[in-house]
Each structure stands twice: as C-alpha cells, then as structure tokens.
Write a protein that holds these residues in place. Sequence first.
Motif, PDB file in Angstrom:
ATOM      1  N   TYR A  12     -54.100 -15.730 -91.565  1.00 40.17           N
ATOM      2  CA  TYR A  12     -53.913 -14.954 -92.797  1.00 40.17           C
ATOM      3  C   TYR A  12     -55.203 -14.938 -93.613  1.00 40.17           C
ATOM      4  CZ  TYR A  12     -52.881 -14.479 -97.783  1.00 40.17           C
ATOM      5  OH  TYR A  12     -52.928 -14.135 -99.110  1.00 40.17           O
ATOM      6  N   VAL A  15     -57.887 -12.796 -91.873  1.00 40.75           N
ATOM      7  CA  VAL A  15     -57.622 -11.351 -92.016  1.00 40.75           C
ATOM      8  C   VAL A  15     -57.877 -10.917 -93.454  1.00 40.75           C
ATOM      9  CG1 VAL A  15     -55.804  -9.573 -91.956  1.00 40.75           C
ATOM     10  CG2 VAL A  15     -55.984 -11.254 -90.088  1.00 40.75           C
ATOM     11  N   ARG A  16     -57.424 -11.694 -94.397  1.00 41.01           N
ATOM     12  CA  ARG A  16     -57.573 -11.358 -95.820  1.00 41.01           C
ATOM     13  C   ARG A  16     -59.044 -11.236 -96.213  1.00 41.01           C
ATOM     14  NH1 ARG A  16     -57.758 -14.343-100.704  1.00 41.01           N
ATOM     15  NH2 ARG A  16     -56.594 -13.329-102.367  1.00 41.01           N
ATOM     16  N   ARG A  18     -61.603 -10.552 -94.148  1.00 43.78           N
ATOM     17  CA  ARG A  18     -62.381  -9.744 -93.192  1.00 43.78           C
ATOM     18  C   ARG A  18     -63.012  -8.557 -93.920  1.00 43.78           C
ATOM     19  NH1 ARG A  18     -65.210 -10.443 -88.773  1.00 43.78           N
ATOM     20  NH2 ARG A  18     -65.080  -8.720 -87.311  1.00 43.78           N
ATOM     21  N   TYR A  48     -55.931  -3.723-100.069  1.00 44.29           N
ATOM     22  CA  TYR A  48     -55.900  -4.299 -98.726  1.00 44.29           C
ATOM     23  C   TYR A  48     -55.425  -5.748 -98.774  1.00 44.29           C
ATOM     24  CZ  TYR A  48     -57.691  -6.588 -94.526  1.00 44.29           C
ATOM     25  OH  TYR A  48     -57.807  -7.356 -93.384  1.00 44.29           O
ATOM     26  N   ARG A  49     -56.000  -6.527 -99.648  1.00 46.78           N
ATOM     27  CA  ARG A  49     -55.638  -7.949 -99.734  1.00 46.78           C
ATOM     28  C   ARG A  49     -54.178  -8.129-100.130  1.00 46.78           C
ATOM     29  NH1 ARG A  49     -60.306 -11.316-102.562  1.00 46.78           N
ATOM     30  NH2 ARG A  49     -59.902 -12.834-100.940  1.00 46.78           N
ATOM     31  N   GLU A  51     -51.773  -6.068 -99.425  1.00 44.35           N
ATOM     32  CA  GLU A  51     -50.963  -5.682 -98.275  1.00 44.35           C
ATOM     33  C   GLU A  51     -51.023  -6.737 -97.180  1.00 44.35           C
ATOM     34  OE1 GLU A  51     -47.985  -3.208 -97.375  1.00 44.35           O
ATOM     35  OE2 GLU A  51     -49.230  -3.100 -99.176  1.00 44.35           O
ATOM     36  N   VAL A  52     -52.156  -7.392 -97.015  1.00 40.24           N
ATOM     37  CA  VAL A  52     -52.243  -8.514 -96.084  1.00 40.24           C
ATOM     38  C   VAL A  52     -51.255  -9.594 -96.515  1.00 40.24           C
ATOM     39  CG1 VAL A  52     -53.713 -10.380 -95.209  1.00 40.24           C
ATOM     40  CG2 VAL A  52     -54.628  -8.053 -95.384  1.00 40.24           C
ATOM     41  N   PHE A  56     -48.038 -11.033 -94.272  1.00 41.33           N
ATOM     42  CA  PHE A  56     -47.917 -12.440 -93.926  1.00 41.33           C
ATOM     43  C   PHE A  56     -46.804 -13.151 -94.700  1.00 41.33           C
ATOM     44  CE2 PHE A  56     -51.857 -11.683 -91.732  1.00 41.33           C
ATOM     45  CZ  PHE A  56     -51.838 -12.595 -90.693  1.00 41.33           C
ATOM     46  N   ILE A  98     -48.325  -4.740 -87.667  1.00 43.34           N
ATOM     47  CA  ILE A  98     -48.725  -4.657 -89.069  1.00 43.34           C
ATOM     48  C   ILE A  98     -48.008  -3.510 -89.762  1.00 43.34           C
ATOM     49  CG2 ILE A  98     -50.655  -4.083 -90.610  1.00 43.34           C
ATOM     50  CD1 ILE A  98     -52.465  -5.603 -88.549  1.00 43.34           C
ATOM     51  N   LEU A 134     -56.657  -3.819 -87.108  1.00 44.71           N
ATOM     52  CA  LEU A 134     -56.421  -4.126 -88.521  1.00 44.71           C
ATOM     53  C   LEU A 134     -56.555  -2.871 -89.371  1.00 44.71           C
ATOM     54  CD1 LEU A 134     -58.365  -7.512 -88.777  1.00 44.71           C
ATOM     55  CD2 LEU A 134     -55.870  -7.205 -88.790  1.00 44.71           C
ATOM     56  N   PHE A 138     -53.159  -1.396 -91.224  1.00 47.00           N
ATOM     57  CA  PHE A 138     -53.114  -1.416 -92.685  1.00 47.00           C
ATOM     58  C   PHE A 138     -53.278  -0.032 -93.288  1.00 47.00           C
ATOM     59  CE2 PHE A 138     -53.721  -5.984 -92.036  1.00 47.00           C
ATOM     60  CZ  PHE A 138     -52.680  -6.435 -92.844  1.00 47.00           C
TER      61      PHE A 138
END
Length: 159
Positions: A12, A15-16, A18, A48-49, A51-52, A56, A98, A134, A138
Amino acid sequence: MELTPAAVEREYEWVRERESVVPLINGTRDRLADCFDVDVGHVTREAYREEVAAVFADGARAVNVAAYVALLRDLDVTGDYPGFVVDEVLGRELAAAIAGGQPYSLLAQATFHFADVTTHTEGVAGADDLDAALAAGFQTRLPGWEWTEGSSPFAVGRE
C-alpha cells in the motif's frame, strides 16, 4: 511470497508513494481523449492517494492488489520476451482488481494494454507492466469521464 497484513501495508505504501503513476494516468487519459474525441479530466496526486487508500481499505481487494504488485515488482525473465505473457496477464489482472467490478474491470484491462504500449520503466520485466496497470486501474476508478458522471440513461427505474 507470504502475504500478511504487514506485507499488504508495505505494498500500500509503495503504491501510494509511486511518483510515476499520476503522470501516466494523465498521459493515458490525454491519448484516450484524442482517440475518442472527448474531454477527460486530469487526476491530482491527492486524488490518486485517496483512491489508493480506498482500494486498500477493502481487505479482500487489498490482499489481491498487494499480491499482484509484489509479483510484478519482482518479476524478471532472462531476455524478457519469453516472459511477455505472464507480465501481461498479471498487469491486466491488477488493473481489473483495482478498477472493481464490471464494466470497469474490463475497461481497465483494455486500458492496461493501451497504457502498456507507451510505458517503459527501468528495472525488472514486470516494472513497466506494474506502472501501466496502476495507471489503467486508477484512471478507470477516478472521476473525469463524462459518461461516468451522474445517472446512466440505461438504468431502469423502480416503482
């Protein structure tokens, strides 16, 4: 590979944080907008963050997304080409996981291939597929597509 709550949390965080994903999302949206002659909103780093975090927060989805991410982060194949199919399959499935259920999962899978063609990430064979997945997953979930805003004209009303 062992997936524990701590391992899922590590994926998590990865990905957050990235950095490459948001520019890939916006570049993919720009190319899709050109192809379909539509306007598509850009995604911010903050959106984006968020939605990540939403992806998760769903434990059943999180463990699967974390597994795909971990596999692609580590996947390498001598000469790359013989492994072409496995990284494509994993990338496509990550994008779908996702995005969520139909029709979004199918759209994310198609978008994965569209994004993958122009995504080239240094590192192992799975790296560019991971970034493309990703971005595809997303971008499919996030607002910006007019057809996803508001009610569908195909919804049947209840009496």
